[in-house]
Design a protein around this motif. Sequence first.
Motif, PDB file in Angstrom:
ATOM      1  N   VAL A   1      12.384  15.941  16.929  1.00  0.00           N
ATOM      2  CA  VAL A   1      11.003  16.303  16.195  1.00  0.00           C
ATOM      3  C   VAL A   1      11.090  16.507  14.764  1.00  0.00           C
ATOM      4  O   VAL A   1      11.881  17.637  14.581  1.00  0.00           O
ATOM      5  N   ALA A   2      10.773  15.690  13.916  1.00  0.00           N
ATOM      6  CA  ALA A   2      10.843  15.995  12.579  1.00  0.00           C
ATOM      7  C   ALA A   2      10.020  17.123  12.065  1.00  0.00           C
ATOM      8  O   ALA A   2       8.907  17.454  12.451  1.00  0.00           O
TER       9      ALA A   2
ATOM     10  N   GLN B   1      13.500  11.854  20.911  1.00  0.00           N
ATOM     11  CA  GLN B   1      14.218  12.089  20.125  1.00  0.00           C
ATOM     12  C   GLN B   1      13.821  13.398  19.113  1.00  0.00           C
ATOM     13  O   GLN B   1      12.624  13.965  19.575  1.00  0.00           O
TER      14      GLN B   1
ATOM     15  N   MET C   1      15.555  14.600   7.875  1.00  0.00           N
ATOM     16  CA  MET C   1      14.721  14.610   9.234  1.00  0.00           C
ATOM     17  C   MET C   1      13.350  14.326   8.900  1.00  0.00           C
ATOM     18  O   MET C   1      12.723  13.405   9.747  1.00  0.00           O
TER      19      MET C   1
ATOM     20  N   ALA D   1      13.441  10.336   7.668  1.00  0.00           N
ATOM     21  CA  ALA D   1      14.051   9.360   8.658  1.00  0.00           C
ATOM     22  C   ALA D   1      13.864   9.841  10.122  1.00  0.00           C
ATOM     23  O   ALA D   1      14.414  10.825  10.109  1.00  0.00           O
ATOM     24  N   PRO D   2      13.948   8.879  10.954  1.00  0.00           N
ATOM     25  CA  PRO D   2      13.779   9.425  12.409  1.00  0.00           C
ATOM     26  C   PRO D   2      15.400   9.823  12.604  1.00  0.00           C
ATOM     27  O   PRO D   2      16.275   9.440  12.085  1.00  0.00           O
ATOM     28  N   ALA D   3      15.316  10.986  13.486  1.00  0.00           N
ATOM     29  CA  ALA D   3      16.572  11.544  13.673  1.00  0.00           C
ATOM     30  C   ALA D   3      17.838  10.639  14.414  1.00  0.00           C
ATOM     31  O   ALA D   3      18.862  10.927  14.089  1.00  0.00           O
ATOM     32  N   ARG D   4      17.243  10.139  15.346  1.00  0.00           N
ATOM     33  CA  ARG D   4      18.266   8.926  16.017  1.00  0.00           C
ATOM     34  C   ARG D   4      18.932   8.065  14.798  1.00  0.00           C
ATOM     35  O   ARG D   4      20.046   7.762  14.982  1.00  0.00           O
ATOM     36  N   ILE D   5      18.012   7.486  14.135  1.00  0.00           N
ATOM     37  CA  ILE D   5      18.630   6.692  13.022  1.00  0.00           C
ATOM     38  C   ILE D   5      19.505   7.268  12.102  1.00  0.00           C
ATOM     39  O   ILE D   5      20.683   6.859  11.612  1.00  0.00           O
TER      40      ILE D   5
ATOM     41  N   TRP E   1      17.505  19.486  18.188  1.00  0.00           N
ATOM     42  CA  TRP E   1      17.107  18.511  19.263  1.00  0.00           C
ATOM     43  C   TRP E   1      17.108  19.319  20.642  1.00  0.00           C
ATOM     44  O   TRP E   1      16.130  19.345  21.406  1.00  0.00           O
TER      45      TRP E   1
END
Length: 392
Positions: free
Chosen positions: A192-193, A190, A73, A76-80, A126
Amino acid sequence: MFSFLTAPQFANNRALLAAISCAAVCGIVFGLSMPLISLRLEHMTGSGLVVGLNGAALALSTLAIAPLVPRLMALAPARILLIGVLIAAAALFALFPLMPAVTPWFILRFAVGCFITVVFVISETWINQIVTPQRRAFMLGVYGTALAGGFGIGGLMFAAFSTAGDLPFYLASGVFLLGIGPVALLNSPQAVAPAREDASMDAIIDAAKSAPAAILAGLAFGAIETLTFSMLPVYADRISLDPVSIGMMVLAVAMGVLVFQIPLGWIADRTGRRVTLLAIAAIATLGPVLIGLAGTSLGLLIPILFIQSGVASGLYTVGLSLLGERFTGGRIAAANAAFIFAYGLGSLLSPPAAGVAMDGFGPSGLLVVLAITAGAYLLFLALTHRKAARRS
């Protein structure tokens, strides 16, 4: 309808819908694939050991990948990540019928388990990040209900198709791909990393030490859930119940999980998550005793199993809500990884323990292990609750 899809005030609700959709998708695939793969392996090999070891590969994948998800996480973005792992899981499921051999199926089961674990950690992180404290346990109860409902839908899909054909594998692939829609299309914040220092193994260990009541709830639930679904039919068979009665018992367990999670979340938000966990653990400890006393009376077993399994399912969702109470922002990812790791550990260790107990003490050995598991967690909660009360 259109305002929900576009209005800023509904952005968090859209994120919740996307995360809960992930749970439903994974539940459907679990319900469809777990009996499918087990029976196909049984037909391929005739070995119960092979079937059992293949199931263990799923638990091992949870232990292997959960500690790595916070680091993913951070990269890379969580959604990706969610979209990527859903596509990868769909592709792997399509390979099962193309490689009908034991070794490839072990590798595929392990790899799919890794991808599903990533989905669980991210989606639960999330939800914990975006819900308000006043409805945290309730929304996680909705999440758990979606997972349980998906499992039931998957079971119905399994019942509708022949295990000899390859169509169920491709259906599972399609379900994973359907899960991409809400994640990709709903415009919402999305997950938060975590910061780099919050994504390390040390951060995960520190999170486990900081919130043992929540983490141990995951461990206890992993053990209880796995024993209930995998060993309860064996218990019922050994006390000479017929297949129809066994099926009704399994249905009672599934319905309990489906019905109880939202009410338990609502109660936890209003009475306190730790107090609710104490009550859940107490009922989960008493349940196996009542099951033993019920003997072969289906009229007693059905309501006991319905309540026992439904209340015990709250260990997962209320435990998760306790994590959200303790951690904020990106730090929740490390805590959630520790929680999922504990769940996987309970799932892996409990069946052998119950098997040894049933061989040594008869069918009641399963009930002893269930009661000891819940009772040990209850004792821990009671002791820590007393210590906290004394300090205050």
